[in-house]
Design an enzyme around this catalytic site. Structure first.
Site, mmCIF file in Angstrom:
data_model
loop_
_atom_site.group_PDB
_atom_site.id
_atom_site.type_symbol
_atom_site.label_atom_id
_atom_site.label_comp_id
_atom_site.label_asym_id
_atom_site.label_seq_id
_atom_site.Cartn_x
_atom_site.Cartn_y
_atom_site.Cartn_z
ATOM 1 N N CYS A 186 -9.950 5.723 -4.998
ATOM 2 C CA CYS A 186 -8.884 6.332 -5.789
ATOM 3 C C CYS A 186 -7.571 5.568 -5.627
ATOM 4 O O CYS A 186 -6.577 6.094 -5.119
ATOM 5 C CB CYS A 186 -8.722 7.796 -5.376
ATOM 6 S SG CYS A 186 -7.828 8.765 -6.590
ATOM 7 N N GLU A 187 -7.598 4.303 -6.033
ATOM 8 C CA GLU A 187 -6.428 3.430 -6.010
ATOM 9 C C GLU A 187 -6.520 2.472 -7.200
ATOM 10 O O GLU A 187 -7.570 1.873 -7.431
ATOM 11 C CB GLU A 187 -6.379 2.586 -4.723
ATOM 12 C CG GLU A 187 -6.168 3.367 -3.444
ATOM 13 C CD GLU A 187 -4.748 3.877 -3.296
ATOM 14 O OE1 GLU A 187 -3.834 3.321 -3.938
ATOM 15 O OE2 GLU A 187 -4.561 4.853 -2.539
ATOM 16 N N GLY A 222 -14.765 -18.694 12.884
ATOM 17 C CA GLY A 222 -15.332 -17.382 12.607
ATOM 18 C C GLY A 222 -15.769 -17.342 11.163
ATOM 19 O O GLY A 222 -16.950 -17.390 10.839
ATOM 20 N N ARG A 261 -9.932 -7.238 1.192
ATOM 21 C CA ARG A 261 -9.162 -8.482 1.095
ATOM 22 C C ARG A 261 -8.508 -8.695 -0.271
ATOM 23 O O ARG A 261 -7.354 -9.125 -0.337
ATOM 24 C CB ARG A 261 -10.025 -9.683 1.470
ATOM 25 C CG ARG A 261 -10.466 -9.689 2.919
ATOM 26 C CD ARG A 261 -11.263 -10.934 3.282
ATOM 27 N NE ARG A 261 -10.426 -12.128 3.272
ATOM 28 C CZ ARG A 261 -10.504 -13.080 2.354
ATOM 29 N NH1 ARG A 261 -11.382 -12.996 1.352
ATOM 30 N NH2 ARG A 261 -9.709 -14.135 2.424
#
Length: 435
Positions: free
Chosen positions: A362-363, A293, A331
């Site tokens: 917002c992190e 994949g 990721r």
């Protein structure tokens, strides 16, 4: 030097082009963030797997792992290249069929398939269901009994092989949520049940040891373990597999430091390993299936962002914000995945500086690339992140109610919108008013 793949290059205007298309023009047309897929690169990877198998005169099936990236257009492209696909949900199955993939070329994976999903797969004529656990055996048996039909199946084995990858994408070890464990006797018990029930047409065995694997050692260890198991089952149950599915997990290049094997070398290693074990154990050579994949789609994808705000903390860090982030590429936040990036709208000869590329979410953990050396960036510059074709859009989300990006396929100077950008109306389309 920027990390470029496939047809990507800079033109006379110092603009990044992919598939013969100027990315600055693509951004004018479709906005940012924008996923751009190099179709020629996808075709080359798909053909590389098939041609390697064929050159070795091995009966094979190359099955694209849909979880890497799924949309209607990719299945049409895969069908053109003679690949099958695997799916892990009813939604992926629906998309694959609607996209033109023949159900008989579809594998259905998953560790917790629902009864409705299994019934849908049976009704659709899915070629192979890969059974993952005893609960699924009972569910599928119930469905097949009700419908008075049979189903071709394989069953997934965890052979107890560790591969050199992140714990979150390691799947072949004993302690895994996937498949029937060999050491405890679960796999042998599953084999007995499947052979004893006429509803199941058992085609073979499947294993998958993990993802983003750079060497063939783990695969060769898995081949040796699997062939020993198969030989024992041949002696004990007089059962010889038709198909040995070795899964996927072939590594790709995300940064300059990554040095994966070429996909074709993985194929040759697996084939030679199986041949050697078959000769050693006097076992008939099976048809070999693989499930690439990431290795087909990752390097074909580039994400384009627009540069926005910047924050300099003297002697600490220089933050550069872009208009995407963990909503289109989770990721890095999920398991510290590393990426490379560069200016796409101009070539600068200014001295580089160390910056950290962050998103708009917002992190504090919304960081795309830590400490990368880049020339000074300006507001509205176009920033490209490479190798985002796998697990970028497929894991995209609407955190902070941000719309998901558009996706464009480019080939021979032609761009085609294959997934439109979400709108604010799309964001509330499933909401219901509270009265």
């Amino acid at each position: 030097m920027p990390l470029l793949f496939g047809t990507a290059k800079f033109n006379e205007n110092e603009h990044l082009t992919i598939g013969g298309c100027d990315t600055t023009e693509l951004v004018k047309k479709y906005g940012t963030p924008l996923f751009v897929y190099d179709v020629a690169h996808i075709r080359a990877r798909a053909r590389g797997f098939k041609e390697t198998f064929n050159s070795l005169n091995v009966k094979n099936k190359v099955v694209y792992a849909s979880k890497a990236f799924s949309c209607l257009a990719i299945y049409k492209l895969l069908e053109e290249e003679g690949l099958g696909c695997d799916v892990v949900s009813g939604g992926e199955l629906y998309t694959a069929i609607k996209g033109g993939m023949s159900p008989k070329y579809i594998e259905f994976h998953g560790n917790n398939k629902t009864k409705d999903e299994l019934a849908y797969a049976v009704d659709a004529g899915v070629g192979t269901i890969v059974i993952d656990n005893f609960y699924e055996i009972e569910l599928l048996k119930e469905i097949l009994t009700e419908k008075n039909t049979k189903q071709a199946v394989m069953f997934r084995i965890t052979p107890g092989v560790n591969a050199e990858t992140h714990d979150y994408i390691l799947t072949g070890q004993v302690d895994s949520k996937f498949g029937f464990d060999v050491n405890s006797g679960q796999a042998t018990k599953a084999l007995e049940i499947l052979l004893a029930d006429e509803h199941f047409v058992l085609r073979g065995a499947h294993c998958h040891i993990g993802s983003q694997i750079f060497s063939s050692e783990g695969f060769l260890a898995a081949v040796e373990k699997m062939m020993t198991i198969l030989k024992n089952w041949q002696k004990e149950f007089n059962y010889t597999v038709e198909v040995l599915n070795m899964g996927g997990g072939f590594g790709v290049k995300y940064t300059q430091e990554d040095d994966p094997l070429k996909p074709e070398l993985f194929v040759k290693s697996i084939v030679n390993g199986v041949k050697g074990q078959c000769e050693l154990l006097d076992y008939p050579f099976p048809e070999i299936w693989i499930e690439p994949g990431r290795s087909i789609i990752a390097e074909a994808g580039t994400t384009l962002y627009t540069v926005g705000a910047q924050k300099r903390i003297p002697e600490v860090r220089h933050y550069v914000s872009v208009d995407g982030g963990m909503g289109d590429n989770i990721r890095p936040a999920l398991y510290d995945a590393k990426y490379d990036g560069f200016l796409a709208n101009r070539v600068s000869k200014e001295l580089p500086e160390k910056v950290t590329i962050v998103g708009k979410y917002c992190e504090s953990g919304d960081i795309l690339i830590h400490d990368i050396e880049l020339p000074p960036l300006k507001g509205n510059d176009l920033f490209a992140v490479t190798s985002t074709g796998a697990y970028g859009y497929s894991m995209a989300n609407n955190y902070n109610r941000n719309p998901r990006p558009a996706v464009v396929f480019v080939e021979n100077g032609v761009d085609r919108l294959v997934v439109r950008r979400e709108t604010y109306e799309d964001l509330i389309a499933l909401d219901c008013y509270y009265h």
